[in-house]
Design an enzyme around this catalytic site. Structure first.
Site, PDB file in Angstrom:
ATOM      1  N   TYR A 143      -7.258 -29.640  16.450  1.00 29.61           N
ATOM      2  CA  TYR A 143      -6.334 -28.566  16.808  1.00 29.61           C
ATOM      3  C   TYR A 143      -5.677 -28.065  15.543  1.00 29.61           C
ATOM      4  CZ  TYR A 143      -2.251 -26.196  18.858  1.00 29.61           C
ATOM      5  OH  TYR A 143      -1.289 -25.275  19.201  1.00 29.61           O
ATOM      6  N   ASP A 238      -6.159 -29.458   7.088  1.00 28.42           N
ATOM      7  CA  ASP A 238      -4.983 -29.212   7.920  1.00 28.42           C
ATOM      8  C   ASP A 238      -4.223 -30.534   8.020  1.00 28.42           C
ATOM      9  OD1 ASP A 238      -3.058 -28.729   9.754  1.00 28.42           O
ATOM     10  OD2 ASP A 238      -4.390 -27.942  11.313  1.00 28.42           O
ATOM     11  N   LYS A 266       5.359 -30.275  10.663  1.00 29.37           N
ATOM     12  CA  LYS A 266       5.878 -31.529  11.218  1.00 29.37           C
ATOM     13  C   LYS A 266       6.806 -32.284  10.241  1.00 29.37           C
ATOM     14  CE  LYS A 266       2.718 -31.494  14.993  1.00 29.37           C
ATOM     15  NZ  LYS A 266       1.322 -31.080  15.063  1.00 29.37           N
TER      16      LYS A 266
HETATM   17  C1  PLP Z   1       0.833 -29.620  15.380  1.00 27.14           C
HETATM   18  C2  PLP Z   1      -0.351 -29.149  14.628  1.00 27.14           C
HETATM   19  C3  PLP Z   1      -0.534 -27.790  14.316  1.00 27.14           C
HETATM   20  C4  PLP Z   1       0.354 -26.714  14.851  1.00 27.14           C
HETATM   21  O1  PLP Z   1       1.653 -26.795  14.364  1.00 27.14           O
HETATM   22  P1  PLP Z   1       2.822 -26.040  15.167  1.00 27.14           P
HETATM   23  O2  PLP Z   1       4.015 -26.266  14.308  1.00 27.14           O
HETATM   24  O3  PLP Z   1       2.893 -26.679  16.511  1.00 27.14           O
HETATM   25  O4  PLP Z   1       2.431 -24.604  15.250  1.00 27.14           O
HETATM   26  C5  PLP Z   1      -1.601 -27.446  13.506  1.00 27.14           C
HETATM   27  N1  PLP Z   1      -2.445 -28.372  13.043  1.00 27.14           N
HETATM   28  C6  PLP Z   1      -2.310 -29.678  13.330  1.00 27.14           C
HETATM   29  C7  PLP Z   1      -3.278 -30.660  12.754  1.00 27.14           C
HETATM   30  C8  PLP Z   1      -1.271 -30.104  14.148  1.00 27.14           C
HETATM   31  O5  PLP Z   1      -1.174 -31.402  14.466  1.00 27.14           O
END
Ligand code: PLP
Length: 432
Positions: A143, A238, A266
């Site tokens: 994701y 990511d 995060k």
């Molecule tokens: C949580 C997450 C996102 C999205 O971040 P948001 O702040 O919720 O938009 C993108 N990539 C990864 C790997 C994530 O865990």
């Protein structure tokens, strides 16, 4: 007792779709109704009916030092008193940039944004702008936020172009994303053999944390680096989840692979909306106003969010912070596995730094298919039993879990004991 939560949930649904502002909060994956939370303190949060829960979600990753850490709260209060937003540069933003470039191996330059979604969307636009190519490779089960190019699932058969996995995503757009299997190195090599000169970038979670936890095969990570380099494509890690979660150098430091671009979120915001993307200087110089790739944000680098992030990252730089966090998380995983074994339950668990995966299966899965084959009905029973006894795990079998530095060995032991009681009860059930 969930009377107050249930009442709030009924009321919320009248004006908020499903009563929640992000889908997985609705408990759709486990059934039942979500708990409404009134406060958090250290490793715990309290729900609207007064029950304290040991929290293994940590706001889905950001709270690596626990809820309402006094130093983070103080930094936020100080920053807020000086003004909430200016839309003009501040010195604290330079501090974050300098810190990220010092700690993250691949980072020469960085830009701050407000969410992980924005960070990945911007990094992909930049990769396409820099390479002059359109095609993106992602992996099923990873994701990367909810921008159009990324809400794509595998087409029929490997190496066909993707289909939208959400309503409202143009099929034309999904055609620019190739969705492959995580940890499948031969398939990745084949994709580059077929489409190498059209591929702008690979985007990948270097440790997958959005399909439960899947550890990367180091050969797979290395192949990504080699193939992108050979074919003039970019490698985007990511690290929105793994950044400062699996170690101070993030996943790229842990595995010794240097991506061209990476994204953070995060933990770097410590619970406030702060995220970032950055990497190689020659690529980052393509961003507006230096270059032609547009990207902007009214609240980007917000001073209050930056203060929370800096205070959190300062705490995370304490000596042995990650060693202790990792050991604590491993103690939890080993304890749960031991308890399940005692009662003859098929269960596995693993951690990488402060993130963990729990699986109702004989072994830890290493592919999307294997994750999907885990016993999700068993997970639902586990989830509700644990919640009832005051242990808050993610309300889905397909999410990683998180331990914070505020968790104590006593907290972990209490959770293992509660799981042991649950496993014992399951183990004595007569087979149907
Ligand atoms: C949580 C997450 C996102 C999205 O971040 P948001 O702040 O919720 O938009 C993108 N990539 C990864 C790997 C994530 O865990």
């Amino acid at each position: 007792m969930t009377k107050n939560s249930n009442r709030l949930y009924q009321r919320a649904q009248r004006h908020i779709p499903a009563g929640v502002n992000s889908p997985v909060r609705a408990f759709g994956g486990v059934g039942g109704h979500p708990r409404f939370i009134v406060r958090g303190q250290g490793a715990r949060m309290q729900d609207a009916d007064g029950q304290w829960l040991i929290d293994y979600v940590g706001s889905w990753g950001p709270l690596i030092v626990g809820h309402a850490h006094p130093e983070v709260v103080l930094a936020v209060q100080k920053a807020a008193a000086d003004g909430l937003s200016f839309g003009a540069p501040t010195a604290a933003e330079i501090e974050v940039a300098e810190l990220l470039c010092r700690l993250v191996p691949s980072m020469d330059m960085v830009r701050l944004v407000s969410s992980g979604t924005e960070a990945t969307m911007s990094a992909i636009r930049l990769a396409r702008g820099f390479t002059g190519r359109d095609l993106l490779i992602k992996f099923e089960g990873c994701y990367h936020g909810h921008s159009d190019s990324l809400l794509v699932k595998a087409g029929s058969g490997a190496l066909t172009f993707g289909n939208p996995s959400s309503g409202g995503v143009p099929a034309d757009l999904a055609q620019h994303t190739l969705v492959l299997d995580y940890n499948n190195t031969p398939q990745l090599a084949e994709a580059f053999a077929q489409h190498g000169d059209k591929i702008a970038a690979i985007i990948v979670e270097p440790v997958a944390g959005n399909m439960n936890l899947i550890a990367p095969d180091p050969v797979f990570l290395k192949a990504m680096r080699d193939l992108t380099t050979q074919h003039g494509a970019l490698l985007i890690f990511d690290e929105v989840m793994t950044g400062f979660r699996v170690g101070l150098g993030s996943a790229q430091g842990l595995y010794g692979i240097t991506p061209d671009l990476s994204t953070f979120g995060k933990v770097i915001g410590g619970g406030l909306p702060l995220a970032a993307f950055g990497g190689r200087r020659d690529i980052m110089q393509k961003i507006a106003p230096l270059g032609s790739v547009y990207q902007a944000g009214t609240l980007s680098g917000n001073p209050v969010a930056v203060a929370a992030g800096l205070a959190t990252l300062k705490l995370a730089q304490a000596p042995d912070f990650y060693e202790r966090l990792s050991n604590l998380t491993k103690t939890l995983c080993d304890g749960l596995v031991g308890a399940a074994e005692n009662h003859g339950i098929a269960f596995a668990a693993q951690n990488i730094g402060g993130m963990f995966g729990l699986y109702f299966a004989e072994q830890c899965p290493s592919t999307y298919k294997e994750v999907m084959a885990c016993d999700s009905a068993f997970f639902k029973r586990f989830f509700h039993a644990m919640l009832q006894s005051g242990h808050y795990f993610a309300p889905s079998a397909f999410e990683a879990g998180f331990v914070s530095a505020a968790h104590s060995t006593t907290d972990i032991a209490a959770t293992i004991a509660a799981a042991d009681a649950f496993f014992e009860n399951e183990g004595t059930k007569k087979p149907r």
